[in-house]
Design a protein around this motif. Structure first.
Motif, PDB file in Angstrom:
ATOM      1  N   HIS A 129      -4.407 -19.688  52.753  1.00 28.72           N
ATOM      2  CA  HIS A 129      -5.026 -18.408  53.110  1.00 28.72           C
ATOM      3  C   HIS A 129      -5.840 -18.620  54.384  1.00 28.72           C
ATOM      4  CE1 HIS A 129      -3.614 -16.355  49.560  1.00 28.72           C
ATOM      5  NE2 HIS A 129      -3.963 -17.416  48.857  1.00 28.72           N
ATOM      6  N   PHE A 130      -5.265 -18.193  55.518  1.00 30.03           N
ATOM      7  CA  PHE A 130      -5.810 -18.523  56.825  1.00 30.03           C
ATOM      8  C   PHE A 130      -6.151 -17.290  57.678  1.00 30.03           C
ATOM      9  CE2 PHE A 130      -4.073 -23.139  57.358  1.00 30.03           C
ATOM     10  CZ  PHE A 130      -5.006 -23.570  56.438  1.00 30.03           C
ATOM     11  N   PHE A 131      -6.384 -16.132  57.036  1.00 30.44           N
ATOM     12  CA  PHE A 131      -6.831 -14.968  57.810  1.00 30.44           C
ATOM     13  C   PHE A 131      -8.348 -15.014  57.876  1.00 30.44           C
ATOM     14  CE2 PHE A 131      -5.839 -10.150  58.502  1.00 30.44           C
ATOM     15  CZ  PHE A 131      -6.493 -10.212  59.726  1.00 30.44           C
ATOM     16  N   TRP A 132      -8.855 -15.970  58.666  1.00 32.26           N
ATOM     17  CA  TRP A 132     -10.298 -16.156  58.808  1.00 32.26           C
ATOM     18  C   TRP A 132     -10.891 -15.105  59.736  1.00 32.26           C
ATOM     19  CZ3 TRP A 132     -13.496 -17.421  62.960  1.00 32.26           C
ATOM     20  CH2 TRP A 132     -14.783 -17.864  62.627  1.00 32.26           C
ATOM     21  N   GLY A 133     -12.089 -14.640  59.421  1.00 33.95           N
ATOM     22  CA  GLY A 133     -12.763 -13.662  60.262  1.00 33.95           C
ATOM     23  C   GLY A 133     -14.045 -13.194  59.617  1.00 33.95           C
ATOM     24  N   HIS A 134     -14.588 -12.101  60.127  1.00 39.38           N
ATOM     25  CA  HIS A 134     -15.873 -11.607  59.632  1.00 39.38           C
ATOM     26  C   HIS A 134     -15.873 -10.101  59.356  1.00 39.38           C
ATOM     27  CE1 HIS A 134     -17.891 -15.410  60.409  1.00 39.38           C
ATOM     28  NE2 HIS A 134     -17.328 -15.437  61.595  1.00 39.38           N
ATOM     29  N   ASP A 135     -14.807  -9.412  59.685  1.00 39.64           N
ATOM     30  CA  ASP A 135     -14.818  -7.954  59.604  1.00 39.64           C
ATOM     31  C   ASP A 135     -14.183  -7.407  58.332  1.00 39.64           C
ATOM     32  OD1 ASP A 135     -16.013  -7.838  62.111  1.00 39.64           O
ATOM     33  OD2 ASP A 135     -14.063  -7.936  63.126  1.00 39.64           O
ATOM     34  N   GLY A 136     -13.586  -8.285  57.535  1.00 41.89           N
ATOM     35  CA  GLY A 136     -12.906  -7.827  56.339  1.00 41.89           C
ATOM     36  C   GLY A 136     -13.588  -8.319  55.070  1.00 41.89           C
ATOM     37  N   SER A 137     -12.785  -8.512  54.025  1.00 43.89           N
ATOM     38  CA  SER A 137     -13.330  -8.957  52.743  1.00 43.89           C
ATOM     39  C   SER A 137     -12.309  -9.801  52.004  1.00 43.89           C
ATOM     40  CB  SER A 137     -13.724  -7.749  51.880  1.00 43.89           C
ATOM     41  OG  SER A 137     -12.601  -6.898  51.662  1.00 43.89           O
ATOM     42  N   TYR A 138     -12.793 -10.578  51.048  1.00 43.43           N
ATOM     43  CA  TYR A 138     -12.025 -11.504  50.218  1.00 43.43           C
ATOM     44  C   TYR A 138     -11.220 -12.455  51.097  1.00 43.43           C
ATOM     45  CZ  TYR A 138      -9.175 -13.253  46.323  1.00 43.43           C
ATOM     46  OH  TYR A 138      -8.540 -14.048  45.423  1.00 43.43           O
ATOM     47  N   LEU A 139      -9.896 -12.347  51.164  1.00 44.99           N
ATOM     48  CA  LEU A 139      -9.083 -13.295  51.929  1.00 44.99           C
ATOM     49  C   LEU A 139      -8.440 -12.657  53.150  1.00 44.99           C
ATOM     50  CD1 LEU A 139      -7.459 -15.198  48.927  1.00 44.99           C
ATOM     51  CD2 LEU A 139      -9.103 -16.128  50.565  1.00 44.99           C
ATOM     52  N   MET A 197      -4.856  -8.735  51.214  1.00 45.43           N
ATOM     53  CA  MET A 197      -5.759  -9.280  50.199  1.00 45.43           C
ATOM     54  C   MET A 197      -7.212  -8.985  50.552  1.00 45.43           C
ATOM     55  SD  MET A 197      -4.260 -12.929  48.957  1.00 45.43           S
ATOM     56  CE  MET A 197      -2.666 -13.039  48.124  1.00 45.43           C
ATOM     57  N   ASP A 198      -7.591  -7.745  50.458  1.00 44.93           N
ATOM     58  CA  ASP A 198      -8.980  -7.399  50.762  1.00 44.93           C
ATOM     59  C   ASP A 198      -9.848  -7.375  49.507  1.00 44.93           C
ATOM     60  OD1 ASP A 198      -8.149  -5.088  49.512  1.00 44.93           O
ATOM     61  OD2 ASP A 198      -8.502  -3.762  51.229  1.00 44.93           O
ATOM     62  N   GLY A 199      -9.258  -7.687  48.351  1.00 41.84           N
ATOM     63  CA  GLY A 199     -10.017  -7.714  47.110  1.00 41.84           C
ATOM     64  C   GLY A 199     -10.219  -6.362  46.478  1.00 41.84           C
ATOM     65  N   ARG A 200      -9.692  -5.327  47.103  1.00 42.10           N
ATOM     66  CA  ARG A 200      -9.892  -3.971  46.577  1.00 42.10           C
ATOM     67  C   ARG A 200      -8.582  -3.247  46.287  1.00 42.10           C
ATOM     68  NH1 ARG A 200     -13.630  -4.243  50.977  1.00 42.10           N
ATOM     69  NH2 ARG A 200     -12.148  -3.135  52.297  1.00 42.10           N
ATOM     70  N   GLY A 201      -7.564  -3.494  47.111  1.00 35.92           N
ATOM     71  CA  GLY A 201      -6.372  -2.657  47.041  1.00 35.92           C
ATOM     72  C   GLY A 201      -5.141  -3.259  46.405  1.00 35.92           C
ATOM     73  N   GLY A 226       8.694 -14.300  54.209  1.00 30.66           N
ATOM     74  CA  GLY A 226       8.833 -13.839  52.842  1.00 30.66           C
ATOM     75  C   GLY A 226       7.912 -12.661  52.567  1.00 30.66           C
ATOM     76  N   VAL A 227       8.025 -12.133  51.346  1.00 29.95           N
ATOM     77  CA  VAL A 227       7.171 -11.036  50.869  1.00 29.95           C
ATOM     78  C   VAL A 227       6.379 -11.553  49.680  1.00 29.95           C
ATOM     79  CG1 VAL A 227       7.129  -8.727  49.852  1.00 29.95           C
ATOM     80  CG2 VAL A 227       8.789  -9.267  51.641  1.00 29.95           C
ATOM     81  N   LYS A 228       5.086 -11.236  49.653  1.00 31.87           N
ATOM     82  CA  LYS A 228       4.206 -11.739  48.589  1.00 31.87           C
ATOM     83  C   LYS A 228       3.731 -10.596  47.693  1.00 31.87           C
ATOM     84  CE  LYS A 228       1.331 -14.677  46.510  1.00 31.87           C
ATOM     85  NZ  LYS A 228       0.097 -15.164  47.139  1.00 31.87           N
ATOM     86  N   LEU A 229       3.795 -10.832  46.383  1.00 31.49           N
ATOM     87  CA  LEU A 229       3.150  -9.973  45.396  1.00 31.49           C
ATOM     88  C   LEU A 229       2.103 -10.806  44.695  1.00 31.49           C
ATOM     89  CD1 LEU A 229       2.801  -7.483  43.560  1.00 31.49           C
ATOM     90  CD2 LEU A 229       4.632  -8.419  42.126  1.00 31.49           C
ATOM     91  N   ALA A 230       0.860 -10.330  44.668  1.00 29.67           N
ATOM     92  CA  ALA A 230      -0.210 -11.142  44.091  1.00 29.67           C
ATOM     93  C   ALA A 230      -1.259 -10.294  43.393  1.00 29.67           C
ATOM     94  CB  ALA A 230      -0.884 -11.975  45.185  1.00 29.67           C
TER      95      ALA A 230
END
Length: 465
Positions: A129-139, A197-201, A226-230
């Motif tokens: 999980h490499f979507f690093w940043g500060h403007d979003g949430s969870y991963l 993966m914002d932890g909400r949707g 690929g396509v991910k379902l999580a």
């Protein structure tokens, strides 16, 4: 003349055509590096012995830059000299040029002493999980995720697959921030949820659009594998069906990380009805690990036996991925499965800030765990290189074939008394892997003990190389 034609034909049959030939270097030597005396494990090519590996050097590309004028000092801001314009520098990938028993040391600019070490293709971590940043949430665009290059090369990893941090809505931002900015090769499983993966949707079925997901995957086929379902919680197959539809439209596999349901959705139906050969089940040694019908089913029963339908799924070509994570490896799943010869197809970390300091720690750490439970080193390397390359349909990766990109890892196997605490128990072992060097596209990007240079001061003629 006939002999020359015959020789050329043999070379072409062996795959040693022009693309594999070393280019002459300024020094006059054909190779940048020779890795000498290491035990090479290259599962694709059935190599498992002491060999030398010669490679050509790579060059990291740089974008063009316009001229920047000088700036005078002002207040607390220091002066800045003028910078000239810079033309774009295209990236050049170093290649594996030769794998042989004994390559003459005088053929390379630099010798990498790998005696007593293991040399493998660069590792492919299929779940990070490499979507690093500060403007979003969870991963997604958040500090819970990680920047790639700081957490890959030090563990022998040269390629990663981000497992669903971004959906179609945010993928282009992710590509700019992570894929294009990283020296690590970053590929992506696109989340079927458009908001990622914002932890909400992730329970929002209305955000699961197969057509738009497939369109984005087809727009960026080099990046999306690929396509991910999580993490979906609920007793319905609709999310699985939508992810499968997107993957069919884009001709890429699906990776499923089941959430939970009461009672759980049966894995037999997922593996042997829904899945196609090549589809991926991650957190394979996770689940509830009990007789409870709720939550997420596990693949090993309470008698310690791998369930029969799981073998059927493996025979069908279903990919069983570890995705170790913070708590997705259970002692009562992983240990008995390995004892019965049920090895994971692919070993992966599920790397993020919530897992990296827990039992998982790193790719090399969990590879050592699998060795401790009885999985032979060669099979551990296969599950960390060649098998993930095949799983994502990138068979140009994960091997040391002549002409392939020079992504290489060099490991030491340390001997001692080691332990791996996991969910539900602790595993003891006598060997642990330690990354000595990582080479990405012909560039040395990590060198723990300086095995690529002699002890002592650097000779003046070699300074700055």
């Amino acid at each position: 003349m006939k002999q020359k034609i015959l020789l050329l034909s043999v070379l072409l049959m062996l795959g040693l055509g022009a693309s594999a030939q070393p280019q002459q270097r300024p020094s006059g030597k054909p190779y940048a590096y020779i890795i000498k005396g290491g035990h090479v494990i290259d599962p694709k090519n059935n190599i498992n012995e002491v060999m030398d590996v010669a490679i050509t050097a790579g060059t990291r590309g740089m974008p063009a830059r316009p001229a920047i004028p000088a700036r005078p000092a002002e207040g607390n801001r220091p002066a800045r000299p003028a910078l000239p314009a810079r033309e774009a520098v295209p990236a050049v990938e170093g290649k594996v040029a030769l794998v042989a028993k004994n390559i003459s040391a005088d053929q390379a600019d630099r010798i990498i002493d790998a005696k007593g070490l293991y040399v493998t293709p660069g590792l492919i971590d299929l779940h990070v999980h490499f979507f690093w940043g500060h403007d979003g949430s969870y991963l997604k665009d958040a500090a819970t995720a990680l920047p790639a290059d700081g957490f890959t090369f030090r563990t022998g990893v040269t390629t990663v697959v981000d497992a669903g941090c971004t959906g179609w809505r945010d993928f282009e931002l992710y590509k700019k921030r992570t894929i294009d900015a990283s020296q690590t090769r970053v590929l992506t499983m696109l989340n079927i949820v458009g908001t990622g993966m914002d932890g909400r949707g992730e329970n929002n079925i209305d955000e699961m659009d197969p057509v738009k997901t497939a369109e984005m995957a087809k727009k960026y086929p080099k990046d999306i594998v690929g396509v991910k379902l999580a993490h979906f919680s609920g007793r319905t197959w609709v999310p699985t069906d939508r992810a499968l539809e997107a993957s069919r439209l884009a001709n890429i596999p699906i990776m499923v990380d089941f959430g939970s349901a009461d009672p759980y959705l049966p894995l037999d139906s997922l593996f042997n009805v829904k899945f196609r050969p090549g589809d991926i089940y991650t957190h394979a040694f996770g689940g509830n690990g009990t007789d409870s019908p709720d939550g997420r089913e596990s693949i090993v029963d309470m008698n310690g036996k791998v369930k029969p339908y799981v073998y059927k799924a493996r025979d069908r070509g279903i990919v069983f991925d570890i995705g170790f994570g913070g708590a997705s490896y259970l002692y009562n799943q992983g240990v008995p499965a390995i004892k019965q010869g049920f090895y994971p197809t692919t070993i992966s970390t599920d790397l993020h800030t919530g897992s990296m300091n827990g039992p998982m720690k790193s790719m090399e750490n969990i590879m050592g765990l699998f060795m401790a439970t009885g999985m032979p080193l060669k099979d551990v390397i296969t599950a960390s290189t060649w098998n993930p390359a095949k799983a994502i349909k990138r068979e140009e990766l994960g091997n040391l074939s002549v002409g392939s990109v020079a992504d290489i890892a060099i490991f030491k196997v340390n001997e001692g008394n080691y332990g791996w605490p996991v969910r539900g128990g602790k595993i003891a072992g006598k060997q642990r892997l330690q990354t000595e060097m990582t080479i990405r596209a012909g560039n040395i990007v990590y060198d723990l003990d300086g095995i690529g240079q002699p002890v002592g001061p650097t000779p003046p003629t070699a300074a700055g190389r």
